[in-house]
Motif scaffolding. Structure first.
Motif, PDB file in Angstrom:
ATOM      1  N   GLY A 127     -14.560  22.770  20.043  1.00  0.00           N
ATOM      2  CA  GLY A 127     -15.973  22.619  20.390  1.00  0.00           C
ATOM      3  C   GLY A 127     -16.244  23.029  21.831  1.00  0.00           C
ATOM      4  O   GLY A 127     -15.687  24.006  22.336  1.00  0.00           O
ATOM      5  N   ASP A 128     -17.123  22.258  22.490  1.00  0.00           N
ATOM      6  CA  ASP A 128     -17.393  22.447  23.920  1.00  0.00           C
ATOM      7  C   ASP A 128     -16.462  21.500  24.654  1.00  0.00           C
ATOM      8  O   ASP A 128     -16.757  20.316  24.839  1.00  0.00           O
ATOM      9  CB  ASP A 128     -18.851  22.129  24.240  1.00  0.00           C
ATOM     10  CG  ASP A 128     -19.240  22.534  25.659  1.00  0.00           C
ATOM     11  OD1 ASP A 128     -18.393  23.126  26.357  1.00  0.00           O
ATOM     12  OD2 ASP A 128     -20.367  22.235  26.064  1.00  0.00           O
ATOM     13  N   PRO A 129     -15.286  21.979  25.068  1.00  0.00           N
ATOM     14  CA  PRO A 129     -14.188  21.073  25.422  1.00  0.00           C
ATOM     15  C   PRO A 129     -14.411  20.307  26.724  1.00  0.00           C
ATOM     16  O   PRO A 129     -14.981  20.815  27.682  1.00  0.00           O
ATOM     17  CB  PRO A 129     -12.991  22.015  25.543  1.00  0.00           C
ATOM     18  CG  PRO A 129     -13.579  23.344  25.877  1.00  0.00           C
ATOM     19  CD  PRO A 129     -14.901  23.392  25.173  1.00  0.00           C
ATOM     20  N   THR A 130     -13.933  19.072  26.717  1.00  0.00           N
ATOM     21  CA  THR A 130     -13.896  18.268  27.937  1.00  0.00           C
ATOM     22  C   THR A 130     -12.514  18.330  28.568  1.00  0.00           C
ATOM     23  O   THR A 130     -12.317  17.824  29.671  1.00  0.00           O
ATOM     24  CB  THR A 130     -14.254  16.805  27.630  1.00  0.00           C
ATOM     25  OG1 THR A 130     -13.360  16.298  26.635  1.00  0.00           O
ATOM     26  CG2 THR A 130     -15.687  16.711  27.113  1.00  0.00           C
ATOM     27  N   MET A 131     -11.543  18.936  27.886  1.00  0.00           N
ATOM     28  CA  MET A 131     -10.206  19.188  28.447  1.00  0.00           C
ATOM     29  C   MET A 131     -10.097  20.668  28.781  1.00  0.00           C
ATOM     30  O   MET A 131     -10.489  21.518  27.994  1.00  0.00           O
ATOM     31  CB  MET A 131      -9.113  18.803  27.438  1.00  0.00           C
ATOM     32  CG  MET A 131      -7.721  19.261  27.860  1.00  0.00           C
ATOM     33  SD  MET A 131      -6.457  18.950  26.601  1.00  0.00           S
ATOM     34  CE  MET A 131      -6.169  17.213  26.878  1.00  0.00           C
ATOM     35  N   HIS A 132      -9.559  20.971  29.955  1.00  0.00           N
ATOM     36  CA  HIS A 132      -9.411  22.362  30.367  1.00  0.00           C
ATOM     37  C   HIS A 132      -8.112  22.543  31.140  1.00  0.00           C
ATOM     38  O   HIS A 132      -7.879  21.826  32.103  1.00  0.00           O
ATOM     39  CB  HIS A 132     -10.596  22.771  31.252  1.00  0.00           C
ATOM     40  CG  HIS A 132     -10.682  24.248  31.483  1.00  0.00           C
ATOM     41  ND1 HIS A 132     -11.095  25.140  30.532  1.00  0.00           N
ATOM     42  CD2 HIS A 132     -10.384  24.976  32.577  1.00  0.00           C
ATOM     43  CE1 HIS A 132     -11.072  26.360  31.023  1.00  0.00           C
ATOM     44  NE2 HIS A 132     -10.631  26.284  32.256  1.00  0.00           N
ATOM     45  N   PRO A 133      -7.254  23.491  30.743  1.00  0.00           N
ATOM     46  CA  PRO A 133      -7.323  24.289  29.514  1.00  0.00           C
ATOM     47  C   PRO A 133      -7.078  23.434  28.278  1.00  0.00           C
ATOM     48  O   PRO A 133      -6.708  22.266  28.400  1.00  0.00           O
ATOM     49  CB  PRO A 133      -6.217  25.328  29.708  1.00  0.00           C
ATOM     50  CG  PRO A 133      -5.216  24.648  30.582  1.00  0.00           C
ATOM     51  CD  PRO A 133      -6.029  23.794  31.526  1.00  0.00           C
ATOM     52  N   GLN A 134      -7.283  24.025  27.097  1.00  0.00           N
ATOM     53  CA  GLN A 134      -7.171  23.263  25.866  1.00  0.00           C
ATOM     54  C   GLN A 134      -5.729  23.289  25.339  1.00  0.00           C
ATOM     55  O   GLN A 134      -5.139  24.343  25.190  1.00  0.00           O
ATOM     56  CB  GLN A 134      -8.112  23.822  24.791  1.00  0.00           C
ATOM     57  CG  GLN A 134      -9.582  23.616  25.095  1.00  0.00           C
ATOM     58  CD  GLN A 134     -10.133  24.685  26.035  1.00  0.00           C
ATOM     59  OE1 GLN A 134     -10.071  25.874  25.748  1.00  0.00           O
ATOM     60  NE2 GLN A 134     -10.668  24.270  27.180  1.00  0.00           N
ATOM     61  N   LYS A 135      -5.196  22.081  25.083  1.00  0.00           N
ATOM     62  CA  LYS A 135      -3.874  21.946  24.460  1.00  0.00           C
ATOM     63  C   LYS A 135      -4.045  21.550  23.001  1.00  0.00           C
ATOM     64  O   LYS A 135      -5.082  21.018  22.601  1.00  0.00           O
ATOM     65  CB  LYS A 135      -3.048  20.883  25.191  1.00  0.00           C
ATOM     66  CG  LYS A 135      -2.718  21.234  26.637  1.00  0.00           C
ATOM     67  CD  LYS A 135      -1.754  20.246  27.253  1.00  0.00           C
ATOM     68  CE  LYS A 135      -0.377  20.341  26.609  1.00  0.00           C
ATOM     69  NZ  LYS A 135       0.625  19.501  27.314  1.00  0.00           N
ATOM     70  N   GLU A 136      -3.006  21.784  22.231  1.00  0.00           N
ATOM     71  CA  GLU A 136      -3.088  21.547  20.791  1.00  0.00           C
ATOM     72  C   GLU A 136      -3.319  20.082  20.431  1.00  0.00           C
ATOM     73  O   GLU A 136      -3.841  19.794  19.351  1.00  0.00           O
ATOM     74  CB  GLU A 136      -1.810  22.042  20.104  1.00  0.00           C
ATOM     75  CG  GLU A 136      -1.669  23.546  20.037  1.00  0.00           C
ATOM     76  CD  GLU A 136      -0.957  24.140  21.241  1.00  0.00           C
ATOM     77  OE1 GLU A 136      -0.638  25.348  21.209  1.00  0.00           O
ATOM     78  OE2 GLU A 136      -0.716  23.395  22.226  1.00  0.00           O
ATOM     79  N   ASP A 137      -2.933  19.149  21.312  1.00  0.00           N
ATOM     80  CA  ASP A 137      -3.124  17.733  20.985  1.00  0.00           C
ATOM     81  C   ASP A 137      -4.518  17.227  21.366  1.00  0.00           C
ATOM     82  O   ASP A 137      -4.819  16.037  21.181  1.00  0.00           O
ATOM     83  CB  ASP A 137      -2.044  16.869  21.641  1.00  0.00           C
ATOM     84  CG  ASP A 137      -2.009  16.995  23.159  1.00  0.00           C
ATOM     85  OD1 ASP A 137      -2.857  17.710  23.729  1.00  0.00           O
ATOM     86  OD2 ASP A 137      -1.119  16.376  23.776  1.00  0.00           O
ATOM     87  N   TYR A 138      -5.375  18.102  21.870  1.00  0.00           N
ATOM     88  CA  TYR A 138      -6.756  17.721  22.166  1.00  0.00           C
ATOM     89  C   TYR A 138      -7.568  17.772  20.873  1.00  0.00           C
ATOM     90  O   TYR A 138      -7.539  18.767  20.157  1.00  0.00           O
ATOM     91  CB  TYR A 138      -7.337  18.677  23.224  1.00  0.00           C
ATOM     92  CG  TYR A 138      -8.805  18.474  23.502  1.00  0.00           C
ATOM     93  CD1 TYR A 138      -9.291  17.224  23.871  1.00  0.00           C
ATOM     94  CD2 TYR A 138      -9.704  19.523  23.404  1.00  0.00           C
ATOM     95  CE1 TYR A 138     -10.642  17.030  24.130  1.00  0.00           C
ATOM     96  CE2 TYR A 138     -11.049  19.345  23.664  1.00  0.00           C
ATOM     97  CZ  TYR A 138     -11.512  18.097  24.018  1.00  0.00           C
ATOM     98  OH  TYR A 138     -12.849  17.903  24.273  1.00  0.00           O
ATOM     99  N   TRP A 139      -8.326  16.695  20.591  1.00  0.00           N
ATOM    100  CA  TRP A 139      -9.030  16.596  19.312  1.00  0.00           C
ATOM    101  C   TRP A 139     -10.393  17.268  19.311  1.00  0.00           C
ATOM    102  O   TRP A 139     -11.016  17.418  18.258  1.00  0.00           O
ATOM    103  CB  TRP A 139      -9.184  15.117  18.918  1.00  0.00           C
ATOM    104  CG  TRP A 139      -7.885  14.488  18.525  1.00  0.00           C
ATOM    105  CD1 TRP A 139      -6.668  15.095  18.416  1.00  0.00           C
ATOM    106  CD2 TRP A 139      -7.675  13.108  18.200  1.00  0.00           C
ATOM    107  NE1 TRP A 139      -5.700  14.189  18.044  1.00  0.00           N
ATOM    108  CE2 TRP A 139      -6.294  12.961  17.909  1.00  0.00           C
ATOM    109  CE3 TRP A 139      -8.500  11.990  18.136  1.00  0.00           C
ATOM    110  CZ2 TRP A 139      -5.745  11.729  17.542  1.00  0.00           C
ATOM    111  CZ3 TRP A 139      -7.949  10.769  17.780  1.00  0.00           C
ATOM    112  CH2 TRP A 139      -6.579  10.648  17.483  1.00  0.00           C
ATOM    113  N   GLY A 140     -10.886  17.644  20.470  1.00  0.00           N
ATOM    114  CA  GLY A 140     -12.106  18.438  20.510  1.00  0.00           C
ATOM    115  C   GLY A 140     -13.378  17.640  20.738  1.00  0.00           C
ATOM    116  O   GLY A 140     -13.405  16.407  20.711  1.00  0.00           O
ATOM    117  N   ASN A 141     -14.455  18.388  20.986  1.00  0.00           N
ATOM    118  CA  ASN A 141     -15.784  17.838  21.254  1.00  0.00           C
ATOM    119  C   ASN A 141     -16.782  18.698  20.486  1.00  0.00           C
ATOM    120  O   ASN A 141     -17.398  19.600  21.036  1.00  0.00           O
ATOM    121  CB  ASN A 141     -16.063  17.867  22.763  1.00  0.00           C
ATOM    122  CG  ASN A 141     -17.447  17.378  23.107  1.00  0.00           C
ATOM    123  OD1 ASN A 141     -17.937  16.427  22.524  1.00  0.00           O
ATOM    124  ND2 ASN A 141     -18.077  18.031  24.075  1.00  0.00           N
TER     125      ASN A 141
END
Length: 323
Positions: A127-141
């Motif tokens: 989605g519009d991520p709140t984690m940067h950069p995006q890792k695979e364990d991030y569940w998304g926004n």
């Protein structure tokens, strides 16, 4: 001469007439495999496959993955789904059906054939991520009811199905999350930023930037992405993904426009329009997993890839192709 069954496979590529799928098919044929391409040509084009018509190891089948497919194959790459906002928002219900019903049908085929299956997922699951950069364990926004959700949530559900088939049925799966990819054979009217900018610049039209152009993307050349596909598919059963595949070098949209203007020597002017709904502000993959597991990282730098892509679109324009 190696034994055919042990060395070479009959591989199904759904969505194989598309931009990425056609490059993947080229690589698989180069490796000596037989390839069956299944595509309904909603966004794919036979033009991308013209050079394969005389190849005895290539077969094209017009088929919509929302319907079951009964074929004999050894391996599946599931790439079927429109991937640009212009196309996936044209018929959002069909987009969701393609991701979800298509995944069910391809997984069912893999289960029947007891074969490995690859899912082309997307960075849009973040989605519009709140984690940067995006890792695979991030569940998304992700906005589940927005205009992009047919694609974002469709792909998220497809991942769910893949991992449930893996857990419940022991299916051998590989899931790749693709970040912005560009290159030759992109659809001229797919609405994605690289093709938009190049076509506008070559025609001398204004280059349309949404917002102020400060949002960022990471652009991966298609040859690098396909190499990642091949390497992920060749890993052992202990590696399922999801795995980020993309270029971790980040550029603003304004920087991309400047590169395109410079490389095309275009006199096009920049025009600024409001941002579309739910447009992500940042996109940058963490590719540590791919580096460690596949010894993979992109080799083609942005300007080098843009030169090749510009040459492709310039050729189409000179052929009076309707860009």
């Amino acid at each position: 001469m190696p034994n055919y069954k042990s060395a070479y496979k009959r591989i199904l590529v759904s969505g194989g007439a598309g931009f990425i799928g056609s490059h993947l098919i080229d690589r698989l044929l180069e490796q000596g495999h037989e390839v069956l391409c299944a595509d309904n040509l909603f966004t794919g084009s036979k033009r991308n496959l013209d050079h394969l018509h005389d190849n005895p190891r290539f077969e094209f089948m017009r088929h919509d993955v929302t319907f079951p497919l009964y074929v004999e194959i050894d391996e599946i790459y599931n790439l079927a789904c429109p991937a640009s906002p212009v196309h996936y928002q044209h018929d959002p219900v069909q987009t969701t059906k393609t991701s979800v019903s298509g995944a069910i049908n391809m997984l069912g085929l893999a289960k029947r054939m007891k074969c490995r299956i690859f899912q082309a997922s997307t960075s849009e699951v973040y989605g519009d991520p709140t984690m940067h950069p995006q890792k695979e364990d991030y569940w998304g926004n992700v906005n589940p009811i927005g205009t992009r959700s047919c694609y974002d949530e469709g792909k998220r559900c497809a991942e769910t199905l893949f991992f449930d088939y893996h857990r419940q049925h022991g299916l051998d799966i590989k899931v790749a999350r693709i970040f912005n990819t560009y290159g030759t054979r992109m659809h001229p009217a797919d609405g994605r930023v690289v093709s938009n900018f190049i076509v506008q610049a070559l025609k001398g039209d204004p280059i349309t930037i949404y917002g102020e152009g400060q949002q960022t993307r990471s652009f991966c050349y298609v040859d690098d992405l396909v190499e990642g596909f091949i390497r992920l598919m060749a890993t052992g059963t202990d590696i399922t993904g999801p795995m980020n595949l993309g270029n971790p070098v980040e550029f603003s949209i304004r920087e991309l426009a400047d590169h395109v203007l410079d490389l095309t020597n275009s006199s096009s002017k920049l025009v600024f329009e409001p941002l579309p709904d739910d447009d992500p502000q940042q996109r940058k993959p963490d590719i540590s997993f791919a580096k460690d597991a596949l010894d993979w990282e992109p080799q083609v730098q942005l300007r080098e890839g843009l030169v090749k892509t510009i040459g492709y679109f310039d050729h189409l324009l000179r052929q009076n192709y309707a860009l």
